[in-house]
Design a protein around this motif. Sequence first.
Motif, PDB file in Angstrom:
ATOM      1  N   TYR A   6      34.610  47.283  38.168  1.00 38.91           N
ATOM      2  CA  TYR A   6      35.472  46.288  37.551  1.00 38.91           C
ATOM      3  C   TYR A   6      36.432  45.794  38.636  1.00 38.91           C
ATOM      4  O   TYR A   6      37.157  46.595  39.209  1.00 38.91           O
ATOM      5  CB  TYR A   6      36.196  47.047  36.451  1.00 38.91           C
ATOM      6  N   MET A   7      36.419  44.494  38.941  1.00 39.05           N
ATOM      7  CA  MET A   7      37.312  43.927  39.947  1.00 39.05           C
ATOM      8  C   MET A   7      38.436  43.175  39.216  1.00 39.05           C
ATOM      9  O   MET A   7      38.172  42.228  38.474  1.00 39.05           O
ATOM     10  CB  MET A   7      36.550  42.965  40.852  1.00 39.05           C
ATOM     11  N   ILE A   8      39.688  43.610  39.422  1.00 34.10           N
ATOM     12  CA  ILE A   8      40.836  43.078  38.699  1.00 34.10           C
ATOM     13  C   ILE A   8      41.650  42.156  39.606  1.00 34.10           C
ATOM     14  O   ILE A   8      41.928  42.474  40.751  1.00 34.10           O
ATOM     15  CB  ILE A   8      41.734  44.215  38.188  1.00 34.10           C
ATOM     16  N   SER A   9      42.066  41.026  39.053  1.00 34.19           N
ATOM     17  CA  SER A   9      42.876  40.065  39.801  1.00 34.19           C
ATOM     18  C   SER A   9      44.349  40.464  39.784  1.00 34.19           C
ATOM     19  O   SER A   9      44.884  40.810  38.739  1.00 34.19           O
ATOM     20  CB  SER A   9      42.751  38.682  39.162  1.00 34.19           C
ATOM     21  N   PRO A  10      45.019  40.385  40.940  1.00 34.77           N
ATOM     22  CA  PRO A  10      46.457  40.649  40.976  1.00 34.77           C
ATOM     23  C   PRO A  10      47.286  39.387  40.684  1.00 34.77           C
ATOM     24  O   PRO A  10      48.506  39.415  40.785  1.00 34.77           O
ATOM     25  CB  PRO A  10      46.681  41.118  42.404  1.00 34.77           C
ATOM     26  N   GLY A  11      46.630  38.299  40.316  1.00 33.21           N
ATOM     27  CA  GLY A  11      47.306  37.011  40.101  1.00 33.21           C
ATOM     28  C   GLY A  11      48.262  37.007  38.929  1.00 33.21           C
ATOM     29  O   GLY A  11      48.122  37.778  37.984  1.00 33.21           O
ATOM     30  N   LYS A  12      49.238  36.106  38.998  1.00 35.10           N
ATOM     31  CA  LYS A  12      50.249  35.976  37.943  1.00 35.10           C
ATOM     32  C   LYS A  12      50.252  34.540  37.410  1.00 35.10           C
ATOM     33  O   LYS A  12      49.920  33.601  38.112  1.00 35.10           O
ATOM     34  CB  LYS A  12      51.620  36.317  38.496  1.00 35.10           C
ATOM     35  N   THR A  13      50.643  34.399  36.130  1.00 37.08           N
ATOM     36  CA  THR A  13      50.748  33.082  35.522  1.00 37.08           C
ATOM     37  C   THR A  13      52.078  32.441  35.913  1.00 37.08           C
ATOM     38  O   THR A  13      52.882  33.041  36.632  1.00 37.08           O
ATOM     39  CB  THR A  13      50.674  33.202  33.987  1.00 37.08           C
ATOM     40  N   LYS A  39      37.637  39.062  48.048  1.00 35.69           N
ATOM     41  CA  LYS A  39      38.308  37.821  47.697  1.00 35.69           C
ATOM     42  C   LYS A  39      37.450  37.014  46.729  1.00 35.69           C
ATOM     43  O   LYS A  39      36.285  36.747  46.990  1.00 35.69           O
ATOM     44  CB  LYS A  39      38.580  37.010  48.958  1.00 35.69           C
ATOM     45  N   TYR A  40      38.042  36.652  45.586  1.00 39.24           N
ATOM     46  CA  TYR A  40      37.401  35.836  44.561  1.00 39.24           C
ATOM     47  C   TYR A  40      38.384  34.762  44.100  1.00 39.24           C
ATOM     48  O   TYR A  40      39.568  34.818  44.394  1.00 39.24           O
ATOM     49  CB  TYR A  40      37.022  36.662  43.328  1.00 39.24           C
ATOM     50  N   PHE A  41      37.888  33.810  43.320  1.00 40.25           N
ATOM     51  CA  PHE A  41      38.718  32.745  42.769  1.00 40.25           C
ATOM     52  C   PHE A  41      39.192  33.122  41.376  1.00 40.25           C
ATOM     53  O   PHE A  41      38.403  33.515  40.526  1.00 40.25           O
ATOM     54  CB  PHE A  41      37.909  31.443  42.709  1.00 40.25           C
ATOM     55  N   ASP A  42      40.491  33.009  41.126  1.00 35.46           N
ATOM     56  CA  ASP A  42      41.080  33.253  39.806  1.00 35.46           C
ATOM     57  C   ASP A  42      41.568  31.907  39.265  1.00 35.46           C
ATOM     58  O   ASP A  42      42.555  31.366  39.753  1.00 35.46           O
ATOM     59  CB  ASP A  42      42.238  34.244  39.911  1.00 35.46           C
ATOM     60  N   PRO A  43      40.892  31.342  38.252  1.00 37.42           N
ATOM     61  CA  PRO A  43      41.284  30.032  37.730  1.00 37.42           C
ATOM     62  C   PRO A  43      42.586  30.029  36.940  1.00 37.42           C
ATOM     63  O   PRO A  43      43.174  28.974  36.717  1.00 37.42           O
ATOM     64  CB  PRO A  43      40.113  29.634  36.834  1.00 37.42           C
ATOM     65  N   ARG A  44      43.069  31.206  36.534  1.00 36.39           N
ATOM     66  CA  ARG A  44      44.300  31.285  35.735  1.00 36.39           C
ATOM     67  C   ARG A  44      45.548  31.534  36.571  1.00 36.39           C
ATOM     68  O   ARG A  44      46.655  31.378  36.075  1.00 36.39           O
ATOM     69  CB  ARG A  44      44.177  32.414  34.723  1.00 36.39           C
ATOM     70  N   ASN A  53      47.289  25.622  38.693  1.00 41.62           N
ATOM     71  CA  ASN A  53      46.595  26.882  38.429  1.00 41.62           C
ATOM     72  C   ASN A  53      45.331  26.958  39.274  1.00 41.62           C
ATOM     73  O   ASN A  53      44.721  25.940  39.581  1.00 41.62           O
ATOM     74  CB  ASN A  53      46.215  27.002  36.958  1.00 41.62           C
ATOM     75  N   GLY A  54      44.946  28.184  39.634  1.00 37.56           N
ATOM     76  CA  GLY A  54      43.708  28.416  40.375  1.00 37.56           C
ATOM     77  C   GLY A  54      43.965  28.676  41.843  1.00 37.56           C
ATOM     78  O   GLY A  54      44.536  27.834  42.531  1.00 37.56           O
ATOM     79  N   MET A  55      43.573  29.883  42.288  1.00 40.49           N
ATOM     80  CA  MET A  55      43.693  30.211  43.701  1.00 40.49           C
ATOM     81  C   MET A  55      42.801  31.392  44.049  1.00 40.49           C
ATOM     82  O   MET A  55      42.394  32.144  43.177  1.00 40.49           O
ATOM     83  CB  MET A  55      45.137  30.491  44.087  1.00 40.49           C
ATOM     84  N   HIS A  56      42.480  31.528  45.331  1.00 36.14           N
ATOM     85  CA  HIS A  56      41.685  32.655  45.806  1.00 36.14           C
ATOM     86  C   HIS A  56      42.612  33.839  46.036  1.00 36.14           C
ATOM     87  O   HIS A  56      43.653  33.697  46.664  1.00 36.14           O
ATOM     88  CB  HIS A  56      40.960  32.291  47.096  1.00 36.14           C
ATOM     89  N   LEU A  57      42.206  35.004  45.516  1.00 35.94           N
ATOM     90  CA  LEU A  57      43.010  36.221  45.622  1.00 35.94           C
ATOM     91  C   LEU A  57      42.137  37.399  46.019  1.00 35.94           C
ATOM     92  O   LEU A  57      40.924  37.369  45.848  1.00 35.94           O
ATOM     93  CB  LEU A  57      43.664  36.536  44.271  1.00 35.94           C
ATOM     94  N   LEU A  58      42.762  38.445  46.516  1.00 38.27           N
ATOM     95  CA  LEU A  58      42.073  39.664  46.895  1.00 38.27           C
ATOM     96  C   LEU A  58      41.998  40.581  45.679  1.00 38.27           C
ATOM     97  O   LEU A  58      42.978  41.227  45.314  1.00 38.27           O
ATOM     98  CB  LEU A  58      42.811  40.350  48.046  1.00 38.27           C
ATOM     99  N   PHE A  59      40.834  40.604  45.015  1.00 35.45           N
ATOM    100  CA  PHE A  59      40.633  41.430  43.828  1.00 35.45           C
ATOM    101  C   PHE A  59      40.452  42.872  44.254  1.00 35.45           C
ATOM    102  O   PHE A  59      39.867  43.154  45.294  1.00 35.45           O
ATOM    103  CB  PHE A  59      39.380  40.979  43.073  1.00 35.45           C
ATOM    104  N   GLU A  60      40.952  43.813  43.440  1.00 31.75           N
ATOM    105  CA  GLU A  60      40.860  45.231  43.743  1.00 31.75           C
ATOM    106  C   GLU A  60      40.050  45.941  42.672  1.00 31.75           C
ATOM    107  O   GLU A  60      40.069  45.554  41.506  1.00 31.75           O
ATOM    108  CB  GLU A  60      42.259  45.838  43.812  1.00 31.75           C
ATOM    109  N   GLU A  61      39.371  47.003  43.067  1.00 32.22           N
ATOM    110  CA  GLU A  61      38.560  47.777  42.141  1.00 32.22           C
ATOM    111  C   GLU A  61      39.452  48.512  41.141  1.00 32.22           C
ATOM    112  O   GLU A  61      40.466  49.095  41.515  1.00 32.22           O
ATOM    113  CB  GLU A  61      37.737  48.796  42.935  1.00 32.22           C
ATOM    114  N   GLY A  62      39.082  48.446  39.876  1.00 30.55           N
ATOM    115  CA  GLY A  62      39.851  49.121  38.835  1.00 30.55           C
ATOM    116  C   GLY A  62      38.961  50.049  38.028  1.00 30.55           C
ATOM    117  O   GLY A  62      37.770  50.169  38.271  1.00 30.55           O
ATOM    118  N   LYS A  63      39.562  50.718  37.042  1.00 36.23           N
ATOM    119  CA  LYS A  63      38.815  51.632  36.194  1.00 36.23           C
ATOM    120  C   LYS A  63      37.941  50.853  35.216  1.00 36.23           C
ATOM    121  O   LYS A  63      38.363  49.823  34.683  1.00 36.23           O
ATOM    122  CB  LYS A  63      39.761  52.527  35.415  1.00 36.23           C
ATOM    123  N   LEU A  64      36.772  51.356  34.956  1.00 36.65           N
ATOM    124  CA  LEU A  64      35.825  50.690  34.062  1.00 36.65           C
ATOM    125  C   LEU A  64      36.016  51.165  32.645  1.00 36.65           C
ATOM    126  O   LEU A  64      36.267  52.258  32.351  1.00 36.65           O
ATOM    127  CB  LEU A  64      34.400  50.964  34.503  1.00 36.65           C
TER     128      LEU A  64
END
Length: 64
Positions: A6-13, A39-44, A53-64
Amino acid sequence: MRDKIYMISPGKTKVGKRTGYFRMTTKNKRTMTEKLKKKYFDPRAYNEATGKNGMHLLFEEGKL
């Protein structure tokens, strides 16, 4: 053996809350023992530099 992760975005609204955006991918646990970061794109995610809204961020592995 490839396990799903599970790759979780650290992005904020715009308000400052986490977006909750995630992606699923796989990884080989025998060859990659450390936590995966990719690195993935987070549209939110709110980009303060552009005011949109929308930017590329460094997603991190999280618990499934």
